[in-house]
Design an enzyme around this catalytic site. Structure first.
Site, PDB file in Angstrom:
ATOM      1  N   LYS A   1       0.866  -1.184   0.000  1.00 17.76           N
ATOM      2  CA  LYS A   1       0.000   0.000   0.000  1.00 17.76           C
ATOM      3  C   LYS A   1       0.893   1.221   0.000  1.00 17.76           C
ATOM      4  O   LYS A   1       2.025   1.162   0.470  1.00 17.76           O
ATOM      5  CB  LYS A   1      -0.873   0.025   1.259  1.00 17.76           C
ATOM      6  CG  LYS A   1      -2.125   0.874   1.108  1.00 17.76           C
ATOM      7  CD  LYS A   1      -3.222   0.070   0.452  1.00 17.76           C
ATOM      8  CE  LYS A   1      -4.448   0.883   0.153  1.00 17.76           C
ATOM      9  NZ  LYS A   1      -5.562  -0.030  -0.207  1.00 17.76           N
TER      10      LYS A   1
ATOM     11  N   ASP B   1      -7.129   4.081  -4.470  1.00 16.26           N
ATOM     12  CA  ASP B   1      -7.770   3.905  -3.159  1.00 16.26           C
ATOM     13  C   ASP B   1      -8.416   5.266  -2.863  1.00 16.26           C
ATOM     14  O   ASP B   1      -8.690   6.023  -3.810  1.00 16.26           O
ATOM     15  CB  ASP B   1      -6.726   3.501  -2.091  1.00 16.26           C
ATOM     16  CG  ASP B   1      -7.371   2.997  -0.805  1.00 16.26           C
ATOM     17  OD1 ASP B   1      -7.808   1.840  -0.773  1.00 16.26           O
ATOM     18  OD2 ASP B   1      -7.466   3.754   0.185  1.00 16.26           O
TER      19      ASP B   1
HETATM   20  P1  NDP Z   1     -13.054   7.448  -2.714  1.00 16.74           P
HETATM   21  O1  NDP Z   1     -12.018   8.461  -2.472  1.00 16.74           O
HETATM   22  O2  NDP Z   1     -13.607   7.280  -4.073  1.00 16.74           O
HETATM   23  O3  NDP Z   1     -14.294   7.717  -1.739  1.00 16.74           O
HETATM   24  C1  NDP Z   1     -14.123   7.783  -0.353  1.00 16.74           C
HETATM   25  C2  NDP Z   1     -15.431   8.157   0.298  1.00 16.74           C
HETATM   26  O4  NDP Z   1     -15.318   7.998   1.702  1.00 16.74           O
HETATM   27  C3  NDP Z   1     -15.824   9.606   0.070  1.00 16.74           C
HETATM   28  O5  NDP Z   1     -17.206   9.709   0.084  1.00 16.74           O
HETATM   29  C4  NDP Z   1     -15.192  10.293   1.271  1.00 16.74           C
HETATM   30  O6  NDP Z   1     -15.804  11.504   1.631  1.00 16.74           O
HETATM   31  C5  NDP Z   1     -15.406   9.261   2.353  1.00 16.74           C
HETATM   32  N1  NDP Z   1     -14.336   9.374   3.337  1.00 16.74           N
HETATM   33  C6  NDP Z   1     -13.008   9.199   3.130  1.00 16.74           C
HETATM   34  N2  NDP Z   1     -12.321   9.422   4.249  1.00 16.74           N
HETATM   35  C7  NDP Z   1     -13.209   9.744   5.165  1.00 16.74           C
HETATM   36  C8  NDP Z   1     -13.097  10.079   6.524  1.00 16.74           C
HETATM   37  N3  NDP Z   1     -11.906  10.134   7.153  1.00 16.74           N
HETATM   38  N4  NDP Z   1     -14.241  10.321   7.188  1.00 16.74           N
HETATM   39  C9  NDP Z   1     -15.443  10.273   6.562  1.00 16.74           C
HETATM   40  N5  NDP Z   1     -15.609   9.973   5.266  1.00 16.74           N
HETATM   41  C10 NDP Z   1     -14.507   9.714   4.587  1.00 16.74           C
HETATM   42  O7  NDP Z   1     -12.451   6.087  -2.162  1.00 16.74           O
HETATM   43  P2  NDP Z   1     -12.922   4.579  -2.465  1.00 16.74           P
HETATM   44  O8  NDP Z   1     -14.390   4.525  -2.681  1.00 16.74           O
HETATM   45  O9  NDP Z   1     -12.026   4.026  -3.482  1.00 16.74           O
HETATM   46  O10 NDP Z   1     -12.542   3.865  -1.079  1.00 16.74           O
HETATM   47  C11 NDP Z   1     -13.477   3.708  -0.007  1.00 16.74           C
HETATM   48  C12 NDP Z   1     -13.014   2.598   0.904  1.00 16.74           C
HETATM   49  O11 NDP Z   1     -12.944   1.379   0.162  1.00 16.74           O
HETATM   50  C13 NDP Z   1     -11.622   2.771   1.526  1.00 16.74           C
HETATM   51  O12 NDP Z   1     -11.623   2.178   2.804  1.00 16.74           O
HETATM   52  C14 NDP Z   1     -10.726   1.962   0.602  1.00 16.74           C
HETATM   53  O13 NDP Z   1      -9.552   1.539   1.250  1.00 16.74           O
HETATM   54  C15 NDP Z   1     -11.645   0.780   0.298  1.00 16.74           C
HETATM   55  N6  NDP Z   1     -11.350   0.010  -0.904  1.00 16.74           N
HETATM   56  C16 NDP Z   1     -11.248   0.605  -2.126  1.00 16.74           C
HETATM   57  C17 NDP Z   1     -10.998  -0.166  -3.248  1.00 16.74           C
HETATM   58  C18 NDP Z   1     -10.937   0.427  -4.613  1.00 16.74           C
HETATM   59  O14 NDP Z   1     -10.804  -0.358  -5.563  1.00 16.74           O
HETATM   60  N7  NDP Z   1     -11.052   1.728  -4.791  1.00 16.74           N
HETATM   61  C19 NDP Z   1     -10.785  -1.614  -3.142  1.00 16.74           C
HETATM   62  C20 NDP Z   1     -10.994  -2.162  -1.820  1.00 16.74           C
HETATM   63  C21 NDP Z   1     -11.251  -1.354  -0.755  1.00 16.74           C
HETATM   64  P3  NDP Z   1     -15.102  12.912   1.252  1.00 16.74           P
HETATM   65  O15 NDP Z   1     -15.311  13.069  -0.213  1.00 16.74           O
HETATM   66  O16 NDP Z   1     -15.805  13.925   2.078  1.00 16.74           O
HETATM   67  O17 NDP Z   1     -13.651  12.779   1.628  1.00 16.74           O
HETATM   68  O1  2IT Z   2      -7.796  -1.894  -0.793  1.00 14.21           O
HETATM   69  C1  2IT Z   2      -7.737  -2.378  -1.941  1.00 14.21           C
HETATM   70  O2  2IT Z   2      -7.855  -3.572  -2.164  1.00 14.21           O
HETATM   71  C2  2IT Z   2      -7.548  -1.434  -3.055  1.00 14.21           C
HETATM   72  N1  2IT Z   2      -7.525  -0.230  -2.848  1.00 14.21           N
HETATM   73  C3  2IT Z   2      -7.369  -1.951  -4.456  1.00 14.21           C
HETATM   74  C4  2IT Z   2      -5.941  -2.369  -4.684  1.00 14.21           C
HETATM   75  C5  2IT Z   2      -5.606  -2.766  -6.093  1.00 14.21           C
HETATM   76  O3  2IT Z   2      -4.414  -3.044  -6.313  1.00 14.21           O
HETATM   77  O4  2IT Z   2      -6.480  -2.816  -6.960  1.00 14.21           O
END
Ligand code: NDP
Ligand code: 2IT
Length: 444
Positions: free
Chosen positions: A124, A164
């Site tokens: 990461k 992420d």
């Molecule tokens: P994005 O940046 O697209 O969206 C994040 C969302 O969560 C936004 O709505 C944001 O609000 C909110 N958020 C982030 N940080 C905080 C915080 N500290 N407090 C409150 N709200 C918060 O990220 P993703 O959708 O990609 O990721 C969301 C989660 O999913 C994370 O935990 C990530 O690690 C996990 N994940 C993502 C993957 C991927 O492929 N993208 C794969 C597997 C897991 P705001 O806009 O106000 O910051």
């Molecule tokens: O938390 C996760 O699994 C991710 N943000 C996706 C990682 C990836 O390599 O696609």
């Protein structure tokens, strides 16, 4: 050392890393039983070697903002374990990013990637750079400066980053462009790329879709239908949006979304048209979720959490520790039957306890959200073959991988009373594969 001694030792050595210690202690607790059955693991000091990352790069990123001011941020890449394949894991841009958070994410990623059955190690990275409010040009300059340092540590068979929090298609494209120029190769050393330059169909959708495919498997164990269920989603980013999309397609009723300012509650359900509004608001206008409530005339709660509302299914999709013991008790009291984590470690240890004691279907992130990285693995395969699969082919493989992860959880997590402990199942299944590979490859 036994698992408890290793944990105590890590607490002594890394006292200022609460998220890292939280993730490690959950895993060590669940694998204790199988670990004790393998004295050869202890002899090889396997647990300690598995908990401490292979290496951590940290560097300064210097970039110029639109006013001509020179800014600095911290950048990191944690290469946790590559015994199963090249390091693989996302990049996070958020003000809260620090070594503890990235270490927890890289540790979790190692087990998650193991569960996918694809050849990927865990990593990461990220920066404390906050993308909110930055212009497109600032984002581009920042991404380029970030890669100016990162590029020497990554490569198609070494370490393959992705998105992420705060890193989506736009940021991956900027980073990949700079990487490609510096490394003088075109082998796809990033996943989540644009379709025109090596990206895979379904990768943007994969984490959210995968979470719902996993949820369907869980519901099937109790003969419960998804159709018509009221679903609470937190977040409104990549994962939340495609979770919502799949729920709508399958006839469920998503009723909430949130961002770091507050949440919306739409009792009539978020429809396809309303989700299009959210996608435009969040991905193009980069606005706040409050504007949904203003546009559609529904409830908005500033500073609140979606878990205050009644729902059959909870899908935390924002960030770590966003659902605590009190939230969990509220959900249980209001009749929630299932929790499936799109985010990484969104439920606190106390919340997980509440869910499991109440007999809910509860899937931890490393199982339920593995569809994202799994599809990244499929993107790597397509890049290596220099061929692209169709949407249907990728979706079919994603479904199969999620069903396979569910099967592994049942195999290692089913209790004698029939309850499936998905935490234990995912941790043991993920761990055993990594442990066997480490034992086979010698003391490194
Ligand atoms: P994005 O940046 O697209 O969206 C994040 C969302 O969560 C936004 O709505 C944001 O609000 C909110 N958020 C982030 N940080 C905080 C915080 N500290 N407090 C409150 N709200 C918060 O990220 P993703 O959708 O990609 O990721 C969301 C989660 O999913 C994370 O935990 C990530 O690690 C996990 N994940 C993502 C993957 C991927 O492929 N993208 C794969 C597997 C897991 P705001 O806009 O106000 O910051
Ligand atoms: O938390 C996760 O699994 C991710 N943000 C996706 C990682 C990836 O390599 O696609």
């Amino acid at each position: 050392m036994n698992t408890k001694d290793v944990l105590n030792d890590l607490k002594r050595r890394f006292p200022n890393e609460p998220e890292y210690l939280q993730a490690v202690s959950e895993v060590l607790e669940s694998i204790e039983e199988v670990y004790n059955k393998h004295p050869e693991f202890e002899k090889a000091n396997l647990i300690e070697r598995l908990c401490i990352p292979d290496r951590i790069f940290s560097f300064r990123i210097t970039w110029m903002d639109d006013r001509g001011q020179v800014q600095t941020n911290m950048g990191y890449r944690i290469q946790h374990n590559n015994v199963l394949g090249p390091y693989k894991g996302g990049i996070r841009f958020h003000a809260s990013v620090n070594p503890s958070i990235l270490k927890f994410l890289a540790f979790e990623q190692t087990f998650k990637n193991s569960l996918t059955t694809l050849p990927m190690g865990g990593a990461k990275g990220g920066s404390d750079f906050m993308p909110r409010g930055k212009s497109n040009a600032e984002i581009m300059r920042f991404c380029q400066s970030f890669v100016l340092e990162l590029w020497r540590h990554i490569g198609p068979d070494t370490d393959v980053p992705a998105g992420d929090i705060g890193v989506g298609g736009r940021e991956v494209a900027y980073m990949y462009g700079m990487y490609r120029k510096l490394a003088r190769e075109n082998t796809g050393t990033f996943t989540g790329k644009g379709l025109e330059f090596g990206g895979s169909l379904i990768r943007p959708e994969a984490t959210g879709y995968g979470n719902i495919y996993f949820l369907l498997e869980m519901l099937k164990t109790r003969g419960i239908e998804l159709r018509g269920k009221r679903c609470l989603i937190s977040g409104s980013g990549n994962v939340a949006q495609y979770t919502c999309e799949k729920l709508i397609e399958l006839g469920a009723l998503p009723v909430t979304l949130s961002d770091s300012n507050g949440y919306i509650y739409d009792p009539d359900g978020i429809t396809r048209e309303k989700l299009d509004f959210v996608m435009d608001l969040k991905n193009n206008q980069r606005g706040r979720i409050r504007e949904y409530a203003e546009h559609y005339g529904c409830k908005y709660v500033e500073g609140g959490r979606v878990w205050a509302e009644a729902g059959d299914i909870a899908l935390p999709s924002a960030t770590q520790n966003e659902l605590n013991g009190d939230d969990a008790r509220k959900l249980v009291a209001q009749g929630c039957i299932a929790v499936s984590e799109g985010a990484n470690m969104p439920s606190t240890p106390e919340a997980i306890n509440v869910f499991q004691e109440a007999g809910l279907l509860y899937a931890p992130g490393k199982a339920a959200n593995a569809g994202g990285v799994a599809t990244s693995g499929l993107e790597m395969t397509q890049n290596s073959m220099r061929l692209n699969w169709t949407r249907e082919e990728v979706d079919e493989k994603l479904k199969r991988i999620m069903a396979g992860i569910h099967e592994q959880c049942v195999r290692y997590g089913k209790r004698s009373d029939g309850y499936i402990d998905y935490v234990k199942g995912a941790n043991i299944a993920g761990f055993m594969k990594v442990a066997k590979a480490m034992m086979a490859q010698g003391v490194l």
